[in-house]
Each structure stands twice: as structure tokens, then as C-alpha cells.
Scaffold this active site. Structure first.
Site, PDB file in Angstrom:
ATOM      1  CB  SER A   5      -1.067   0.077   1.469  1.00 29.53           C
ATOM      2  OG  SER A   5       0.040  -0.224   2.421  1.00 29.53           O
ATOM      3  CD  GLU A   6       0.609   4.762   0.799  1.00 32.42           C
ATOM      4  OE1 GLU A   6       2.130   5.492   0.374  1.00 32.42           O
ATOM      5  OE2 GLU A   6      -0.565   5.891   0.517  1.00 32.42           O
ATOM      6  CB  THR A   7       7.174   2.335  -1.104  1.00 37.18           C
ATOM      7  OG1 THR A   7       7.071   1.157  -1.618  1.00 37.18           O
ATOM      8  CG2 THR A   7       9.151   2.732  -1.333  1.00 37.18           C
TER       9      THR A   7
END
Length: 236
Positions: free
Chosen positions: A53-55
Site C-alpha cells: 500500500s505504501e513505500t
């Protein structure tokens, strides 16, 4: 020194104390040289490769001991704010002794965010206080909302996207999301949205929320659906 230089990173499961649960975020550490060599296309490509979902990318700001530039990317795009990836970043810094301060500042597209390390004084079952653990307090900007007048078509579109859920109220946020209030915590947790229809809605994503019942340990429940950013549900 080229673009194949190794990047140090951690994958952190936020909002859980068990492995393989919670919401994962990849936290990548860059320096000024790395940042100069790697453009936004490279950053986005790495986030797409991680496919979670997030980097996020942390870059120390010269002259400050505990101030970092912080950027967040989903598999499809850069975003203005991400709570769980900010928490993951602070956890990496505090847990690995990468800062000498109990307060970290992140310079972001949403302004300066802070993370504070505080002692965990909760008790174990035998009455003893936990040792060597800590909590993290995040200070985020307030996102304003306003009333919106939806056309019959838009209202029907949102109702369909939420699979016919009963809607108590609808607001627009300053971040181009739609905030939908549902009747109960159960209606939030049991909701099964229609992602294809959310993609058609006139917003970046839909937040659903409801106040919890009196006496609960929680004030409210929320879920965020953002398939336009390549993430069906962002578990914040």
C-alpha cells in the site's frame, strides 16, 4: 556511483504487534547523493516493485539531527499524506538508534509532521510494567471537510459503490476524498464495497466512518478505499 547502488530499507507491519498482520509499509533510506541520482520515475518504479500500500523515502536534512524529508508512494502514484507509513518511518528511526532525540520531524507535501517517542507504561497480566518498549505519538494536520450537494446521479453512484449501505451523512474533504458516515461500527467493519464503482466516483477515494458505542475503547471506526491509487483499502 550509479543507480544500481544498494538502498537500505525496512518493511514494517504497522498497527500490530504480530508478524504478517497490520498494514505493511516499505521504508527506504536515501541520502543527498541518492536523491540526486534517482528521479521520481525511479522512486515510483521501486514503489510499484514493492507493490504494497505504501513505500516511503526518508532523506536526512543536512544540519539537523532529527529532521528528514519524507515522501510516500502507492504502487501507482505519489500521495500527499500516509499515516501508517509515517508511523513505520518513526519506528525504524527510533528502534534502530538512528536518531538521538525523542522527537523526529518530517518535512512533507502536507507540511511538517512530528513523531514523538514516549514510554509504554502499560502493565502486563502479572502487574509488572513493560520494559524496553515505547509508543509513538504522531501529530498530523487537520483536514477540513465541507457539506456537498450531490446530484441524484452522484448520490446513486456512491450508494452503489458502498453496496447499498445506509448513509447518515456525506462530506467532501479538502484532499479530494468523500467522507461517508454510516450508522454503526458494525456497518463499517462489515461493509463490502464495490471497487469498480468506487473508480467511477468523482473523488480520489472514499472514507467510511461511524462512532462506536458508549463505553467502547474506541471513539470511532474508519476505512479508506482508494483503488485509483492502486490500493483497494488503505488500512490506516
Amino acid at each position: 556511483m550509479g543507480k544500481n547502488k544498494t538502498v537500505k530499507y525496512f518493511v514494517v507491519d504497522a498497527f500490530t504487534d504480530s508478524a504478517f498482520k497490520g498494514n505493511p509499509a516499505a521504508v527506504c533510506f536515501l541520502n543527498d547523493d541518492d536523491n540526486n541520482e534517482r528521479d521520481d520515475t525511479w522512486l515510483q518504479s521501486l514503489a510499484t516493485e514493492f507493490n504494497i500500500s505504501e513505500t516511503c523515502f526518508l532523506i536526512p536534512i543536512t544540519g539537523f539531527d532529527a529532521r528528514f524529508s519524507l515522501r510516500w508512494f502507492t504502487p501507482l502514484a505519489e500521495v500527499d499524506l500516509c499515516g501508517h507509513a509515517t508511523l513505520a518511518s518513526a519506528h525504524c528511526l527510533f528502534s534502530n538508534g538512528l536518531v538521538d532525540s525523542d522527537m523526529v520531524e518530517f518535512v512533507t507535501r502536507s507540511g511538517i509532521l512530528t513523531a514523538k517517542r514516549v514510554s509504554d507504561n502499560s502493565e502486563l497480566n502479572d502487574g509488572e510494567v513493560k520494559g524496553g518498549t515505547f509508543l509513538i505519538e504522531l501529530n498530523f494536520p487537520v483536514v477540513t471537510t465541507c457539506d456537498i450537494n450531490l446530484s441524484d446521479d452522484s448520490s446513486s453512484m456512491i450508494t452503489k459503490a458502498l453496496n447499498g449501505a445506509t448513509i447518515v451523512d456525506i462530506k467532501a474533504t479538502a484532499t479530494n476524498n468523500i467522507l461517508v458516515v454510516l450508522p454503526s461500527m458494525e456497518s463499517v467493519t462489515e461493509l463490502q464495497p464495490r471497487m469498480d464503482d468506487i473508480l467511477k466516483c468523482p473523488c480520489d477515494g472514499i472514507i467510511v466512518t461511524a462512532a462506536d458505542s458508549a463505553g467502547s475503547a474506541y471513539d470511532f471506526y474508519s476505512r479508506y478505499f482508494a483503488p485509483k491509487f492502486g490500493v483497494d483499502e488503505v488500512k490506516e
